[in-house]
Write an enzyme that holds these catalytic residues in place. Structure first.
Site, short mmCIF file in Angstrom:
data_model
loop_
_atom_site.label_atom_id
_atom_site.label_comp_id
_atom_site.label_asym_id
_atom_site.label_seq_id
_atom_site.Cartn_x
_atom_site.Cartn_y
_atom_site.Cartn_z
N HIS A 48 0.88 -1.17 0.00
CA HIS A 48 0.00 0.00 0.00
C HIS A 48 0.92 1.22 0.00
O HIS A 48 2.08 1.13 0.43
CB HIS A 48 -0.87 0.03 1.25
N ASP A 51 2.17 1.59 3.39
CA ASP A 51 3.13 0.56 3.85
C ASP A 51 4.53 1.05 3.45
O ASP A 51 5.50 0.89 4.18
CB ASP A 51 2.92 -0.79 3.13
C1 GLO Z 1 -9.47 -6.70 0.89
C2 GLO Z 1 -8.53 -6.63 -0.21
C3 GLO Z 1 -7.22 -5.97 0.17
C4 GLO Z 1 -6.48 -5.52 -1.06
C5 GLO Z 1 -5.28 -4.71 -0.73
C6 GLO Z 1 -4.55 -4.24 -1.98
O1 GLO Z 1 -10.52 -7.23 0.79
O2 GLO Z 1 -8.32 -7.90 -0.74
O3 GLO Z 1 -6.44 -6.84 0.94
O4 GLO Z 1 -6.09 -6.62 -1.79
O5 GLO Z 1 -5.67 -3.62 0.02
O6 GLO Z 1 -5.24 -3.20 -2.55
#
Ligand code: GLO
Ligand code: MG
Length: 343
Positions: A48, A51
């Site tokens: 993210h 992150d």
């Molecule tokens: C949640 C999502 C989340 C995304 C992550 C990347 O339901 O799967 O984990 O994959 O934030 O954008």
């Protein structure tokens, strides 16, 4: 050995907190997670924006660039790639009624600012695409936003991203519900249609997550196949989910073994691995798992993928074709059950 390269997100090692209860495990610092992911044999990390650069909204563009460069140096040290950067547009209060579909202009502008910064970070880390999980792009209150105009605002937002950087690709990760119960673009079909409505469809794709298909009663294998058939599959989030319920992010195949087998089969059959793409994990340890087992759901998921690849290698389409000619579909069921249940 697996034929695939694997990626993982730092949020996949988490404290076990859920909406009804506090953490059950200690948080692990980011640097420690990255070191451990490298030791476990992962090839790439998914990030993210925050992150990569914590508290991103409080930082200047220069600071963001400097911190992204530090992270790149850390990844290089461990020989890890960055698969993608995803703006995390669902925690800040400004995004309570959507980010790209925010009804208040300043909030939408903040969403765009974070997205441009995500693209900057992706460029520094060497990631080829950003991921948009449209978590709050819908509404809890249907009348709060006029749906047609709001969906057009979403397309306009995508166009601005494509204009901001002429090389960046965008993968939309659709999710039909949770945290909002009524998503504007909840399925792979919606995600592809949105991409096709932009100024540069060739740079638009999707990330298919197994659980997001299962939670609306759709077959994840066919969502993958649909995206592959349209040449739109940029990445995957493999995991599992017990039916049409809250998001569970369980280890791959823990609930739907036959579907998991077919998901791996469709990836193998389409040479997904040969295109340099990653099998991304989006699995979380169950809340009941203890701290000392914080990483096992990840190791187990990779192990399961390898076991399923062996099953795919044993699968013989010619046998199935014969049964189809004979109308003996019961034999196909048994062929698969024996394949999956015996050594
Ligand atoms: C949640 C999502 C989340 C995304 C992550 C990347 O339901 O799967 O984990 O994959 O934030 O954008
Ligand atoms: Mg996901």
């Amino acid at each position: 050995m697996s034929r695939f390269k694997f990626s993982v997100g730092p949020w996949n090692v988490a404290s076990g907190v859920d909406v009804y209860g506090p953490p059950t495990r200690d948080e692990i610092p980011m640097k420690e997670k990255i070191k451990k992911f490298a030791e476990m044999g992962f090839d790439a990390i998914q990030f993210h924006d925050d992150d990569a650069v914590p508290d991103i909204s409080s930082k200047s563009e220069e600071q963001i660039i400097a911190e992204a460069k530090e992270l790149k140096a850390l990844l290089d040290e461990y020989n890890l790639e960055a698969e993608f950067v995803a703006p995390r547009l669902w925690f800040e209060p400004q995004f309570k009624d959507g980010a790209y579909t925010a009804p208040i202009k300043e909030n939408w502008e903040h969403a765009m600012w974070r997205t441009y910064r995500s693209i900057d970070i992706a460029n520094i880390l060497g990631a080829k695409f950003i991921v948009l999980w449209l978590a709050r792009e819908g509404t809890l209150c249907m009348e709060s936003k006029p749906p047609v105009e709001t969906i057009q605002q979403l397309t306009k937002s995508l166009n601005l991203m494509l204009e901001y950087d002429e090389n960046i690709k965008i993968a939309i990760e659709p999710k039909p519900n949770e945290p909002i119960d009524r998503s504007y673009a909840g399925t792979v079909g919606h995600a592809i249609a949105l991409g096709n409505a932009t100024i540069d469809p060739d740079r638009m794709g999707v990330l298919v997550e197994s659980a997001h298909s299962t939670m609306v009663g759709l077959e994840a294998t066919h969502d993958l196949a649909f995206a592959i058939a349209q040449n739109k599959l940029l990445s995957v989030h493999i995991n599992d989910q017990n039916g049409i319920k809250y998001d569970q992010d369980k280890i791959f195949a823990a609930e739907n073994l036959r579907s998991a087998f077919n998901q791996i089969k469709v990836l193998c059959d389409s040479d997904y691995d040969k295109e340099g793409k990653y099998v991304g994990l989006d699995v979380k340890a169950m809340r009941s798992t203890s701290f000392e087992h914080s990483y096992e759901h990840l190791a187990n998921t990779i192990k399961v993928v390898k076991m399923l690849e062996d099953k795919v290698d044993k699968f013989d389409q010619a046998v199935v074709d014969e049964y189809v000619k004979d109308g003996n579909y019961e034999a196909i069921e048994m062929y698969i059950l024996e394949l999956l249940l015996t050594k």
